[in-house]
Design an enzyme around this catalytic site. Structure first.
Site, PDB file in Angstrom:
ATOM      1  CE  LYS A 156     -33.476 -53.709 -71.031  1.00  0.00           C
ATOM      2  NZ  LYS A 156     -34.448 -54.230 -71.821  1.00  0.00           N
ATOM      3  CE  LYS A 170     -32.211 -57.458 -72.994  1.00  0.00           C
ATOM      4  NZ  LYS A 170     -33.379 -57.659 -74.144  1.00  0.00           N
TER       5      LYS A 170
END
Length: 338
Positions: A260, A206
């Protein structure tokens, strides 16, 4: 011999790739990558109350739902073949504090939503976000001591949060905080609480991205966040680091991993999928969604085609599935093509 025949003969081509592209049936026949409703996960924003459907201003077509409305909408999406939803709460600011106390409340918004969804649509997978930012007064994913997000103390709270969510009926725990060691601690905590079959989908890679702004608007943390999250989310310049993070999470018990954001990190998705051969998911984040919708509203893009092309790109890169705000519309469109 006609001029046309002479030109064709002059090229001397044996292989003509365009032959396979000449018609719709032929293009479908040789298509390498396919997209199905079962590849989609729908992120759902929750808000307190009843009968509420609040538009998220920075995300056209996306709403915050009260639990009763959310269960109705989830039932419709499930009927289109979408297998799972991911829940994100907009917590009342009056309930947020420095210690994220409400994250551990079995009657918080997410836990009540879990129970409601499992009672109305039990065959839908429920994914719950394990992070403290929806519950902290400072907007960070962990506990704050001075100017530092403390790692180990945060992991202890995240583990309790995960067990609380599992007790409420969560099928997949999705830690998105990027603290070191949290997957192993959560796996141990779930197992000790007799939730050995609850899965973990780790936000393994992320990034500290500029594409999260509309999401923070949706959950109400845009105005509360102090500073930024670069001390724990990944540097967008790094790729090898993503592989190290994924390897650690898999070793610690993650069943699935996530990258992400999505579209700006297709190379990361591909490297992760090719390296580990583990279920790898992409999150088409709020900023990606908002860009497509804004451009479409100005007439600069064909909204439907851009939506479907973007989702197909994730599958082509190697993603097993995609968390996307387009899930209801994409699934309806795919169902119409059956």
């Amino acid at each position: 011999m006609s001029d046309r025949q002479a030109v064709s003969a002059g090229l001397g081509l044996v292989q003509r790739p365009r032959r396979n592209r000449k018609s719709d049936w032929s293009r479908r026949l040789v298509r390498e990558t396919t997209l199905d409703a079962s590849d989609l996960i729908w992120p759902v924003f929750l808000v307190e109350g009843e009968g509420r459907r609040e538009p998220v201003g920075s995300m056209p077509g996306v709403f915050r739902f009260s639990i009763d409305v959310a269960t109705e909408e989830i039932g419709k999406v499930a009927a289109l073949g979408v297998p799972a939803v991911a829940l994100f709460p907009n917590t009342d600011p009056r309930l947020r504090d420095e210690m994220a106390s409400v994250a551990l409340d079995p009657e918080n918004l997410v836990c009540r939503a879990c129970r409601a969804i499992k009672s109305t649509t039990p065959d839908v997978g429920v994914i719950t976000d394990v992070a403290l930012d929806p519950y902290t007064s400072h907007g960070h994913d962990g506990l704050l001591r001075g100017d530092e997000i403390v790692n180990d103390e945060t992991v202890a709270v995240l583990t309790q949060q995960a067990v609380t969510q599992a007790r409420a009926g969560s099928d997949i725990i999705a830690p998105s905080d990027m603290m070191d060691g949290r997957v192993g601690a959560i796996r141990a905590g779930l197992d000790a609480a007799d939730f050995q079959n609850v899965q973990i989908m780790s936000y393994a890679a992320k990034y500290a991205s500029a594409f999260y702004g509309p999401f923070r608007d949706a959950i109400g943390t845009n105005k509360t966040l102090r500073g930024d999250k670069r001390a724990y989310q990944m540097d967008p310049a790094n790729t090898d680091e993503a592989l190290r993070e994924v390897a650690l999470d898999l070793e610690q018990g993650a069943d699935m991993v996530m990258v992400k954001p999505g579209m700006p990190y297709l190379d990361i998705i591909h490297r992760v999928a090719e390296t580990f051969h583990a279920p790898t998911f992409a999150y088409q984040v709020s900023g990606e969604y908002a860009m497509i919708m804004a451009a479409a509203q100005y007439g600069w893009l064909d909204e439907e085609r851009a939506m479907m092309e973007s989702l197909l790109a994730f599958k082509r890169a190697g993603a097993a599935g995609v968390l996307t705000y387009f899930a209801p519309r994409a699934a309806a469109l795919l169902r119409g093509r059956e």
